[in-house]
Design a protein around this motif. Structure first.
Motif, PDB file in Angstrom:
ATOM      1  N   ALA A 160       0.822  -1.203   0.000  1.00 47.15           N
ATOM      2  CA  ALA A 160       0.000   0.000   0.000  1.00 47.15           C
ATOM      3  C   ALA A 160       0.860   1.259   0.000  1.00 47.15           C
ATOM      4  CB  ALA A 160      -0.935  -0.006   1.200  1.00 47.15           C
ATOM      5  N   LEU A 161       1.978   1.254   0.747  1.00 49.51           N
ATOM      6  CA  LEU A 161       2.861   2.420   0.765  1.00 49.51           C
ATOM      7  C   LEU A 161       3.483   2.647  -0.612  1.00 49.51           C
ATOM      8  CD1 LEU A 161       4.190   4.639   2.448  1.00 49.51           C
ATOM      9  CD2 LEU A 161       6.022   3.003   3.006  1.00 49.51           C
ATOM     10  N   ALA A 162       3.878   1.573  -1.280  1.00 45.45           N
ATOM     11  CA  ALA A 162       4.455   1.712  -2.622  1.00 45.45           C
ATOM     12  C   ALA A 162       3.422   2.266  -3.608  1.00 45.45           C
ATOM     13  CB  ALA A 162       4.978   0.348  -3.092  1.00 45.45           C
ATOM     14  N   VAL A 163       2.175   1.803  -3.478  1.00 46.09           N
ATOM     15  CA  VAL A 163       1.126   2.306  -4.370  1.00 46.09           C
ATOM     16  C   VAL A 163       0.885   3.802  -4.120  1.00 46.09           C
ATOM     17  CG1 VAL A 163      -1.356   2.182  -4.865  1.00 46.09           C
ATOM     18  CG2 VAL A 163      -0.022   0.082  -4.641  1.00 46.09           C
ATOM     19  N   SER A 164       0.877   4.213  -2.853  1.00 48.89           N
ATOM     20  CA  SER A 164       0.652   5.630  -2.555  1.00 48.89           C
ATOM     21  C   SER A 164       1.766   6.503  -3.120  1.00 48.89           C
ATOM     22  CB  SER A 164       0.545   5.821  -1.039  1.00 48.89           C
ATOM     23  OG  SER A 164       1.756   5.478  -0.392  1.00 48.89           O
ATOM     24  N   VAL A 165       3.015   6.051  -3.013  1.00 45.06           N
ATOM     25  CA  VAL A 165       4.129   6.821  -3.569  1.00 45.06           C
ATOM     26  C   VAL A 165       4.014   6.915  -5.083  1.00 45.06           C
ATOM     27  CG1 VAL A 165       6.631   6.885  -3.854  1.00 45.06           C
ATOM     28  CG2 VAL A 165       5.653   6.289  -1.630  1.00 45.06           C
ATOM     29  N   GLU A 166       3.644   5.815  -5.730  1.00 47.17           N
ATOM     30  CA  GLU A 166       3.502   5.819  -7.195  1.00 47.17           C
ATOM     31  C   GLU A 166       2.390   6.772  -7.643  1.00 47.17           C
ATOM     32  OE1 GLU A 166       2.461   2.683 -10.841  1.00 47.17           O
ATOM     33  OE2 GLU A 166       2.432   2.037  -8.737  1.00 47.17           O
ATOM     34  N   ILE A 167       1.245   6.702  -6.993  1.00 47.79           N
ATOM     35  CA  ILE A 167       0.121   7.561  -7.383  1.00 47.79           C
ATOM     36  C   ILE A 167       0.448   9.026  -7.127  1.00 47.79           C
ATOM     37  CG2 ILE A 167      -2.303   8.082  -6.925  1.00 47.79           C
ATOM     38  CD1 ILE A 167      -1.797   5.446  -8.432  1.00 47.79           C
ATOM     39  N   PHE A 168       1.130   9.318  -6.002  1.00 51.34           N
ATOM     40  CA  PHE A 168       1.455  10.709  -5.698  1.00 51.34           C
ATOM     41  C   PHE A 168       2.457  11.264  -6.712  1.00 51.34           C
ATOM     42  CE2 PHE A 168       3.503  14.125  -3.270  1.00 51.34           C
ATOM     43  CZ  PHE A 168       2.390  14.818  -2.847  1.00 51.34           C
ATOM     44  N   ASN A 169       3.381  10.439  -7.164  1.00 50.58           N
ATOM     45  CA  ASN A 169       4.333  10.898  -8.180  1.00 50.58           C
ATOM     46  C   ASN A 169       3.628  11.177  -9.510  1.00 50.58           C
ATOM     47  OD1 ASN A 169       6.568  10.818  -6.491  1.00 50.58           O
ATOM     48  ND2 ASN A 169       6.982   8.657  -6.953  1.00 50.58           N
ATOM     49  N   ILE A 170       2.614  10.365  -9.858  1.00 50.68           N
ATOM     50  CA  ILE A 170       1.846  10.644 -11.084  1.00 50.68           C
ATOM     51  C   ILE A 170       1.130  11.986 -10.962  1.00 50.68           C
ATOM     52  CG2 ILE A 170      -0.084   9.857 -12.505  1.00 50.68           C
ATOM     53  CD1 ILE A 170       0.678   6.993 -11.827  1.00 50.68           C
ATOM     54  N   MET A 171       0.631  12.259  -9.770  1.00 50.82           N
ATOM     55  CA  MET A 171      -0.025  13.550  -9.567  1.00 50.82           C
ATOM     56  C   MET A 171       0.973  14.697  -9.664  1.00 50.82           C
ATOM     57  SD  MET A 171      -2.554  12.546  -6.393  1.00 50.82           S
ATOM     58  CE  MET A 171      -3.396  14.112  -6.385  1.00 50.82           C
ATOM     59  N   ARG A 172       2.181  14.500  -9.142  1.00 47.76           N
ATOM     60  CA  ARG A 172       3.190  15.555  -9.190  1.00 47.76           C
ATOM     61  C   ARG A 172       3.621  15.873 -10.618  1.00 47.76           C
ATOM     62  NH1 ARG A 172       6.135  16.436  -4.386  1.00 47.76           N
ATOM     63  NH2 ARG A 172       7.294  17.933  -5.653  1.00 47.76           N
ATOM     64  N   GLN A 173       3.491  14.922 -11.530  1.00 47.51           N
ATOM     65  CA  GLN A 173       3.851  15.174 -12.923  1.00 47.51           C
ATOM     66  C   GLN A 173       2.890  16.153 -13.597  1.00 47.51           C
ATOM     67  OE1 GLN A 173       4.095  11.363 -14.830  1.00 47.51           O
ATOM     68  NE2 GLN A 173       5.836  10.670 -13.551  1.00 47.51           N
TER      69      GLN A 173
END
Length: 853
Positions: A691-704
């Motif tokens: 779940a932590l890895a998924v949150s980091v991935e989704i947040f990075n997509i948002m930062r793009q």
């Protein structure tokens, strides 16, 4: 070459001795030509005595502009008469010659208007049974300069179409074609009028009628139209300061029409009545009054169509007062405003929506009722209509309060009273429908009960009309219950918030199914009925509301069929809203199987779209966000963070590969996935890491920033993931500090961010973080929970939405031990003071009284 004239238009008629006065229109045109010449005795004194209207008429006769003040009009006429005295004498002499030749049967070939006029024979004479008919041009009242319509803009074209009562919709080419067609139709009507033939009908009928007459007289219709188009002159120049209106032009046309009617015989009257449908008995003043009322009402109607309600109300008031003033001045009751004018006034007041305007509308209706009940009033007063009352009910319905709904119900009661005792006003099914809608906007259980009572009153009134001895079939059609009133009543229960709303809504749906098999009613369920029933179950907040809503959806998926009143069947199908409402019901449900049931409905939706070639049911962003919400709130779903990530990636793939705009993910979808990751804290260690890895991935997509950018809620959910999924330590402190620093730099520090950062890092790291970022207020001897959101620098919170500020903040943030210690503290007991006992030696004797102090 054609005869160029700037003074007046002429009608050239060549006829032989055999052409007698049987053609009344031709003789009338010759007489009109002789009467349009200007008198030689016109002087400056005579012109100064003329009114503005007479001056404008004289200017139109000589082809000059009519704009400006009275002094300018007089000066323009004096200048014209001083320059052309000889030409006027020649015109008068030649007009007398034309009149003499028309009486004696002389043949006229050419007409000389001035010394510079080029003479030419404009038509060849043809001899058919002793008749000689020349090509004719339009009379001077209708001559206009042929303009290049392509040079006019769209606004000017629409104004001209509106002036002649034609539609103004379409492209510029269509507007030009419509104007050209109207001009040709006017030419055809003038030609038919000159031949003494009826002028009613469409353009094709006019052409056919003129062709038949031309065959008998050996005249080509196309030549007639071309000759008329080639000889068009300027009748009225456009002037921005011109005070002439379309009503003045209509007055001139009406005068010509009266002359035409006076010249017809009784046989011509009968033929004109049959072909054109004209009431010959109506006077010129009557038709003029009708046209004035029509143009004034058109202005108000156009403003209502453009949603300019305040301006429309003012124009309607001016229209009523102007018509009443004209009726008083002309002493003619035909000018008085009628039902259409008063209906527009009430509708304009109702559309404004203010209490003052609605009270004005009520006053207008009361005034109309008083006039209709006044027996001494013999001027043909206006009678109240159902449209007036419906407009007033709609105005109260738009307010959305219980007091306004009671007002609407009182108006409906008045309509039923008038129906029972006078029959002047009869409520229609639309009256009951908007009254039910007024109660539906109140959002209460009592309002829903009142709405259903009004529905029952409709059926009682309808049954009385059907059972009455009088023939009221026409009124029964207007009162027939339909599906709209049922849908409004179901919506009243759906928005009532009652626990019984689902059951009552489904009972009404079943009643619709029963009535659909009866011919007396126009009631049958449609997709809106089923969707509103699903909505009612979702808003009932019962434990089984999601199951009941899905049962209604399952019934709708079977595509039920209901017979139509006019024949055939109605096949009801679900739409996207049907599935979205049911999925949202499962997302709000607290049942353990809610996430699985929401996913199953999504799969059924996709399967229905693929199996049916004509189906338009495709999942959109609301569908996917509801499923994500159901997964995020589920307590029993395993690996829900990974499932939410898969759904989000499917949305992105549909948007990028298939070009689906409906599936483009929004900020709600991304935040829901982060929320699902944050609430995976009770899972095992492997699932928490995932779940932590998924949150980091989704947040990075948002930062793009390809789809959305993080907001205050995104940073709050990400800090919550750190607090719930990471063990305490330097790694969590470092990650949380970097997130808070980035959030402060973007101005997105809201209430949720401030709470979660205090949960992630200890106080010994929290205060140095604030100081490093620029917090300049004293922090010594302060607790972490004492830092309030309003104390932070403005730059940290400048981009936060109002709803994400203090609303997202916890009520209080205090350590659990301190809260427990405060709650376990015993209440203080009151300590009773002991009485003071004084020593005997401290007694004093006061004066002679011997009292102790």
């Amino acid at each position: 070459m054609r005869v160029i004239t700037l003074l007046l238009g002429s009608i050239i008629v060549s006829c032989s001795d055999a052409f007698t006065c049987t053609n009344l229109s031709c003789c009338r045109d010759v007489n009109r030509l002789a009467s349009t010449t200007i008198s030689d005795t016109t002087t400056t004194e005579d012109i100064s005595k003329c009114t503005v209207v007479e001056l404008k008429d004289k200017l139109r006769e000589v082809g000059l502009t009519v704009g400006g003040r009275k002094s300018e009009l007089i000066e323009r006429l004096n200048e014209h008469y001083s320059q052309t005295p000889v030409n006027e004498e020649e015109e008068q002499q030649q007009s007398d010659d034309i009149e003499e030749s028309g009486v004696e049967g002389k043949h006229i070939d050419k007409l000389v208007l001035s010394e510079d006029t080029v003479e030419e024979d404009i038509g060849e004479q043809s001899d058919v049974e002793g008749k000689h008919i020349d090509k004719m041009v339009l009379p001077d009242d209708h001559q206009v300069l042929e303009e290049d319509l392509s040079k006019l803009n769209v606004a000017t074209l629409k104004d001209r179409l509106r002036d002649i009562g034609l539609p103004v919709g379409g492209r510029k080419v269509e507007l030009m074609e419509r104007l050209k067609s109207a001009k040709e139709e006017d030419i055809l009507k003038e030609r038919l009028r000159s031949l003494g033939l009826p002028v009613g009908g469409r353009k094709e009928e006019l052409l056919e009628r003129l062709q038949e007459a031309s065959i008998a007289d050996n005249v080509d219709v196309s030549d007639t139209i071309d000759a008329a188009n080639d000889n068009e002159e300027v009748d009225e120049m456009e002037d921005t300061n011109s005070e002439s209106t379309l009503l003045d032009i209509l007055d001139e046309i009406l005068v010509d029409d009266d002359e035409d009617l006076d010249a017809l015989t009784e046989d011509d009257y009968e033929q004109l009545n049959l072909d054109e449908g004209v009431d010959i008995s109506s006077s010129r003043e009557t038709r003029r009054a009708k046209r004035k009322k029509y143009w004034k009402a058109t202005v108000v109607f156009e403003l209502l169509k453009e949603n300019k309600y305040i301006k429309a109300a003012k124009k309607a008031e001016e229209m009523i007062s102007s018509l009443e003033r004209m009726a008083k001045e002309e002493d003619d009751t035909e000018y008085l405003p009628g039902e259409n004018e008063y209906t527009l006034l009430i509708d304009a007041y109702s559309k404004v929506g203010t209490f003052d305007a609605i009270h004005k509308a009520e006053a207008v209706i009361d005034h109309i009722l008083e006039l209709s009940n006044d027996q001494s009033n013999t001027s043909g007063s206006v009678k109240p209509t159902a449209k007036m009352f419906n407009a007033l009910i709609s105005a109260w319905s738009s307010i959305g309060t219980s007091e306004a709904a009671e007002k609407a119900t009182a108006i409906l009661d008045k309509m039923e009273y008038l129906q029972q005792f006078s029959g002047s006003v009869r409520p229609t099914v639309h009256s009951y429908s908007i009254t039910i809608s007024a109660w539906a906007k109140c959002h209460s259980e009592a309002a829903a009960e009142n709405a259903e009572n009004i529905l029952n009153r409709l059926f009682e009134n309808y049954d009385k009309v059907l059972k009455s001895d009088d023939d009221q079939s026409h009124y029964a059609e207007k009162l027939t219950p339909n599906g709209i009133v049922f849908n409004s009543c179901i919506d009243a229960w759906a928005t009532s918030g009652s626990a019984n709303s689902g059951e009552r809504a489904e009972a009404l749906l079943h009643r619709m199914e029963v009535l659909s098999r009866l011919d007396e009613y126009d009631v049958r369920p449609d997709t809106i009925s089923f969707n509103t029933c699903i909505k009612a179950w979702c808003n009932s907040n019962r434990p089984d509301c999601a199951l009941k809503a899905e049962d209604v959806l399952a019934k709708l998926e079977k595509h039920p069929e209901y017979p139509k009143r006019a024949g055939g069947t109605l096949k009801v199908r679900p739409n996207r809203l049907s599935y979205n409402t049911c999925i949202n019901a499962w997302a709000k449900s607290q049942r353990p199987e809610s996430a699985a049931r929401a996913e199953a409905i999504l799969l059924r939706m996709i399967k229905c779209f693929k199996s049916d070639a004509f189906s338009t049911i495709t999942p959109d962003v609301h569908t996917f966000s509801s499923v994500l919400n159901a997964l995020a709130k589920s307590r029993n779903a395993r690996h829900k963070a990974n499932k939410c990530r898969s759904i989000l990636m499917a949305m992105i793939e549909l948007h990028e590969n298939e070009g689906s705009r409906d599936t483009q993910p929004n900020i709600i979808c991304f935040n829901t996935v982060l929320n699902a990751c944050a609430f995976s804290a009770k899972a095992d260690e492997a699932e928490r890491r995932q779940a932590l890895a998924v949150s980091v991935e989704i947040f990075n997509i948002m930062r793009q920033g390809n789809y959305v950018s993080p907001d205050a809620l995104s940073y709050g959910n990400m800090l919550k993931c750190c607090a719930n999924l990471m063990p305490p330590g330097e790694q969590r402190n470092a990650m949380a500090s970097r997130l808070f620093e980035s959030c402060a730099n973007e101005g997105l520090v809201g209430g949720m961010v401030l709470d979660e950062i205090r949960r992630c890092i200890p106080p010994r790291a929290f205060f140095p973080l604030l100081a490093d970022l620029g917090y300049d207020k004293p922090i010594r001897n302060r607790k972490a929970h004492s830092i309030e959101l309003r104390e932070l620098p403005r730059e940290w919170t400048q981009n936060v939405k109002r709803s994400d500020m203090a609303n997202r903040q916890r009520a209080s943030f205090k350590p659990k031990q301190q809260t427990q210690r405060k709650n376990n503290r015993r209440p203080n007991k009151k300590v009773e003071k002991k009485p003071v006992i004084r020593r005997p030696g401290l007694l004093f004797e006061y004066s002679s009284s011997g009292k102790d102090m």
